[in-house]
Write a protein that holds these residues in place. Structure first.
Motif, PDB file in Angstrom:
ATOM      1  N   ALA A   1       7.478 -21.272 -29.427  1.00  0.00           N
ATOM      2  CA  ALA A   1       7.917 -20.541 -28.623  1.00  0.00           C
ATOM      3  C   ALA A   1       9.430 -20.783 -28.985  1.00  0.00           C
ATOM      4  O   ALA A   1      10.215 -20.552 -28.215  1.00  0.00           O
ATOM      5  N   ARG A   2       9.918 -21.877 -28.996  1.00  0.00           N
ATOM      6  CA  ARG A   2      10.967 -21.944 -29.866  1.00  0.00           C
ATOM      7  C   ARG A   2      11.563 -20.627 -29.480  1.00  0.00           C
ATOM      8  O   ARG A   2      13.342 -20.766 -29.480  1.00  0.00           O
TER       9      ARG A   2
ATOM     10  N   ALA B   1       5.086 -17.784 -23.612  1.00  0.00           N
ATOM     11  CA  ALA B   1       6.220 -18.140 -23.084  1.00  0.00           C
ATOM     12  C   ALA B   1       6.353 -17.510 -22.059  1.00  0.00           C
ATOM     13  O   ALA B   1       6.030 -16.236 -22.043  1.00  0.00           O
ATOM     14  N   ASN B   2       7.505 -17.889 -20.798  1.00  0.00           N
ATOM     15  CA  ASN B   2       8.030 -16.328 -19.782  1.00  0.00           C
ATOM     16  C   ASN B   2       8.365 -15.623 -20.163  1.00  0.00           C
ATOM     17  O   ASN B   2       9.052 -15.771 -21.671  1.00  0.00           O
TER      18      ASN B   2
ATOM     19  N   PHE C   1       3.229 -25.258 -28.686  1.00  0.00           N
ATOM     20  CA  PHE C   1       3.266 -24.740 -27.399  1.00  0.00           C
ATOM     21  C   PHE C   1       5.296 -24.157 -28.312  1.00  0.00           C
ATOM     22  O   PHE C   1       5.610 -23.554 -28.557  1.00  0.00           O
ATOM     23  N   TYR C   2       5.750 -25.680 -28.221  1.00  0.00           N
ATOM     24  CA  TYR C   2       7.010 -25.439 -28.439  1.00  0.00           C
ATOM     25  C   TYR C   2       7.562 -25.184 -29.586  1.00  0.00           C
ATOM     26  O   TYR C   2       8.421 -24.803 -29.642  1.00  0.00           O
TER      27      TYR C   2
ATOM     28  N   SER D   1      12.947 -13.499 -22.976  1.00  0.00           N
ATOM     29  CA  SER D   1      12.448 -14.639 -21.753  1.00  0.00           C
ATOM     30  C   SER D   1      12.446 -13.950 -20.342  1.00  0.00           C
ATOM     31  O   SER D   1      13.908 -13.014 -20.644  1.00  0.00           O
ATOM     32  N   ALA D   2      11.916 -13.556 -19.697  1.00  0.00           N
ATOM     33  CA  ALA D   2      11.747 -12.987 -18.845  1.00  0.00           C
ATOM     34  C   ALA D   2      10.798 -13.931 -17.370  1.00  0.00           C
ATOM     35  O   ALA D   2      10.174 -15.103 -17.762  1.00  0.00           O
ATOM     36  N   ASP D   3      10.657 -13.736 -16.257  1.00  0.00           N
ATOM     37  CA  ASP D   3       9.618 -13.998 -15.524  1.00  0.00           C
ATOM     38  C   ASP D   3       8.443 -13.914 -16.001  1.00  0.00           C
ATOM     39  O   ASP D   3       7.458 -13.013 -16.413  1.00  0.00           O
TER      40      ASP D   3
ATOM     41  N   GLY E   1      -1.299 -24.653 -10.681  1.00  0.00           N
ATOM     42  CA  GLY E   1       0.554 -24.265 -10.112  1.00  0.00           C
ATOM     43  C   GLY E   1       0.629 -25.280  -8.727  1.00  0.00           C
ATOM     44  O   GLY E   1       0.190 -25.272  -7.686  1.00  0.00           O
TER      45      GLY E   1
ATOM     46  N   GLU F   1      -2.739 -18.640 -13.744  1.00  0.00           N
ATOM     47  CA  GLU F   1      -2.243 -20.274 -13.386  1.00  0.00           C
ATOM     48  C   GLU F   1      -2.748 -20.454 -12.392  1.00  0.00           C
ATOM     49  O   GLU F   1      -2.018 -20.553 -11.184  1.00  0.00           O
TER      50      GLU F   1
ATOM     51  N   HIS G   1       0.176 -23.256 -17.317  1.00  0.00           N
ATOM     52  CA  HIS G   1       1.890 -23.880 -17.726  1.00  0.00           C
ATOM     53  C   HIS G   1       1.184 -25.617 -17.760  1.00  0.00           C
ATOM     54  O   HIS G   1       2.420 -25.828 -18.322  1.00  0.00           O
ATOM     55  N   TYR G   2       0.521 -25.954 -17.573  1.00  0.00           N
ATOM     56  CA  TYR G   2       0.174 -27.822 -18.374  1.00  0.00           C
ATOM     57  C   TYR G   2      -0.699 -27.525 -19.189  1.00  0.00           C
ATOM     58  O   TYR G   2      -1.794 -26.645 -19.919  1.00  0.00           O
TER      59      TYR G   2
END
Lengths: 307, 248
Positions: free
Chosen positions: B240-241, B40-41, B236-237, B246-248, B166, B163, B195-196
């Motif tokens: 990461a949920r 995740a970010n 992933f969900y 969370s950040a950039d 993108g 990435e 991210h895909y």
């Protein structure tokens, strides 16, 4: 009434050398969640900038919330919420300072329209005294959405709000859009992620400044003219090359776990034909099934027809 | 299992003050493997990649890249890897050939070699007519393909792709993956973030980082059966949920 209309809009850059938007027409109905789907360079941002009166089209007419983008540009600015692709809030102001700045500029207060942003703002409230520049990507996105909503706009224009954002934050963001739609706000949103197309009521597929199709995601998928097959084996990359070079195969693309394959002529025993090709090339653990196409299949097909 | 390891990573950590950006990650990457590095970010991917590329010193733990130590041999690491990101572009005001010559020269490829290989490269990319065109004038898809070719021009043992696809259109995205497969077939190891989630399926193995730790590491098929779901998106969900960061 249509919330957004574009009629034969064209835009060139660099003294006419670069055609960014090529004779585009479509409408977004009042209360609709409408998606502009396309890669970088498709013309998405130019369309947003024309609709927000930040850029003049070379040709054509456009209106937002019933206002003309040229004659009534001031009314448009007062009545739309715009979230540009690049984070554009004041990095040195805190969360609450940014929000109150935008409320003041639009002649309102945070309290007056708090109900509209409450669900979103609650998630960043613990950080209300943090500077915007120090927020994480997901939180910046939420703050930008709050700032775009604080004057209760008639139309919300969101330019690639989920680009570069991870799967979890993307899901949350689309949930927020659904909630806003229920409150009657018209939303025009762009995205390069084809899987997000299914979350819109209607979409326009854009490539190289042209619209390839405008319809509901279901209808666009229904219009896919080929029988589509999913295929895999133990050596998927070899299978990709083997199928691509087979004379019966029209197209073959990697799609996550499977290859997506179409045949040149409609065949009743397409599955069998593909299996034979795979077997002749020595593949093992072959799996071939008829599958339903997705938006990305349609996009690839339509862009091939465009070229 | 005596496959050649191109990256080894043992309890590698990076601390900023009291904050563990990367918290004891352990994994190996094999030669010629396509290794997907997901998270995740803000999970710590970029920090981890910077350490592996020899751009940042770890706080603790051990790691080698292309056989070189990440503490003592950073310069050797840099010479033996390629790097490409979505943001990094080539020099827009140089033409295609000049960009290739420049980066080839920076990585110490011999002049004669540069000449021969760049001619071959331009031919294989089908860019003969565009060779003297400024890179800034190329469409995004072509830029990314060219950037990848330049990143592996000096024949590195491993290439880091941050990435790379993108915003690229669906057809070009797939052509880009064809190039990745080809490079892997010649023995170059691919270390890629994306991210895909459909692209995660193209990797031989995937690691998923959550809050600074590697929470899952296996082939896409094994991960899906481990989590009893049908897509990488769901894997992933699920992981990461639960993330607190969370950040950039």
């Amino acid at each position: 009434m249509n919330a957004v209309t574009l009629q034969n809009i064209s835009k060139t850059y660099d003294k006419g050398k670069v055609l960014a938007v090529d004779d585009i027409s479509f409408e977004v109905k009042e209360g609709e969640l409408f998606g502009l789907i396309g890669p970088d360079g498709a013309g998405k941002t130019s369309i947003f900038r024309i609709l927000t009166t930040l850029l003049l089209a070379d040709k054509g007419e456009a209106s937002v919330a019933g206002f003309d983008v040229i004659k009534d540009y001031q009314s448009i600015r007062n009545n739309v919420g715009y979230m540009p692709g690049k984070f554009s809030l004041y990095q040195d102001l805190t969360v609450v300072e940014n929000l109150s700045f935008f409320a003041t500029v639009f002649g309102t207060t945070i309290e007056a329209n708090y109900e509209l942003i409450k669900d979103i703002y609650d998630q960043i409230k613990p950080f209300s005294n943090r500077r915007a520049g120090k927020l994480s990507g997901g939180m910046k996105q939420k703050l930008a959405l709050c700032c775009a909503l604080i004057h209760k706009p008639l139309v919300l224009l969101l330019d690639e709000p989920t680009t570069g954002v991870d799967v979890v934050s993307r899901k949350e963001f689309w949930e927020m859009l659904k909630t806003l739609k229920k409150k009657g706000i018209t939303i025009l949103v762009s995205t390069p992620y084809m899987d997000e197309a299914n979350l819109c009521e209607r979409i326009a597929l854009l490539q190289k400044g042209k619209i390839m199709s405008v319809d509901t995601p279901e209808n666009i998928i229904k219009a896919f003219p080929y029988m589509l097959y999913g295929a895999k084996s133990d050596h998927i990359y070899k299978l990709l090359n083997d199928l691509r070079t087979a004379k019966q195969v029209e197209s073959c693309y990697a799609f996550g776990e499977f290859l997506h394959v179409t045949l040149k002529e409609k065949q009743d025993d397409g599955k069998e034909i593909l299996r034979v090709i795979a077997e002749q090339n020595g593949h093992s653990n072959i799996w071939i099934e008829e599958i339903k196409p997705g938006i990305e299949d349609s996009f690839i097909l339509l862009s091939a027809e465009q070229d | 299992m005596d496959e050649e390891k191109v990256i080894t990573c043992k309890a590698l950590s990076k601390k900023f003050g009291d904050f563990y950006a990367v918290n004891e990650i352990t994994f190996d990457v094999n030669k010629g493997e396509i290794f997907g590095f997901l998270g995740a970010n803000g999970a710590g991917k970029t920090t981890a990649m910077r350490m592996l590329c020899g751009l940042s010193f770890p706080s603790s733990g051990e790691a080698t890249v292309a056989g070189f130590d990440v503490y003592k041999q950073q310069e050797s690491i840099k010479k033996n890897i390629g790097y490409m990101s979505q943001k990094f572009s080539l020099y827009e005001n140089l033409n295609i050939l000049e960009n290739i010559e420049f980066f080839g020269g920076v990585y110490g490829v011999e002049r004669k070699e540069i000449k021969e290989r760049s001619a071959l490269l331009i031919q294989s990319l089908g860019l003969e007519k565009e060779a003297k065109k400024m890179v800034g004038e190329l469409p995004l898809g072509w830029k990314q393909k060219l950037a990848f070719s330049v990143a592996i021009f000096h024949r590195p043992k491993i290439v880091f792709l941050d990435e790379p696809t993108g915003g690229v259109d669906p057809v070009t995205r797939r052509q880009f993956w064809d190039m990745i497969y080809e490079a892997a077939a010649t023995g170059i190891t691919i270390f890629v973030t994306t991210h895909y989630m459909d692209e995660a399926e193209y990797c031989n193995r995937i690691s998923i980082m959550v809050d600074g730790k590697v929470e899952a590491l296996d082939s896409p098929a094994n991960l899906k059966s481990q989590f009893s779901v049908h897509s990488m998106d769901d894997v992933f969900y699920q992981l990461a949920r639960g993330a607190s960061r969370s950040a950039d």
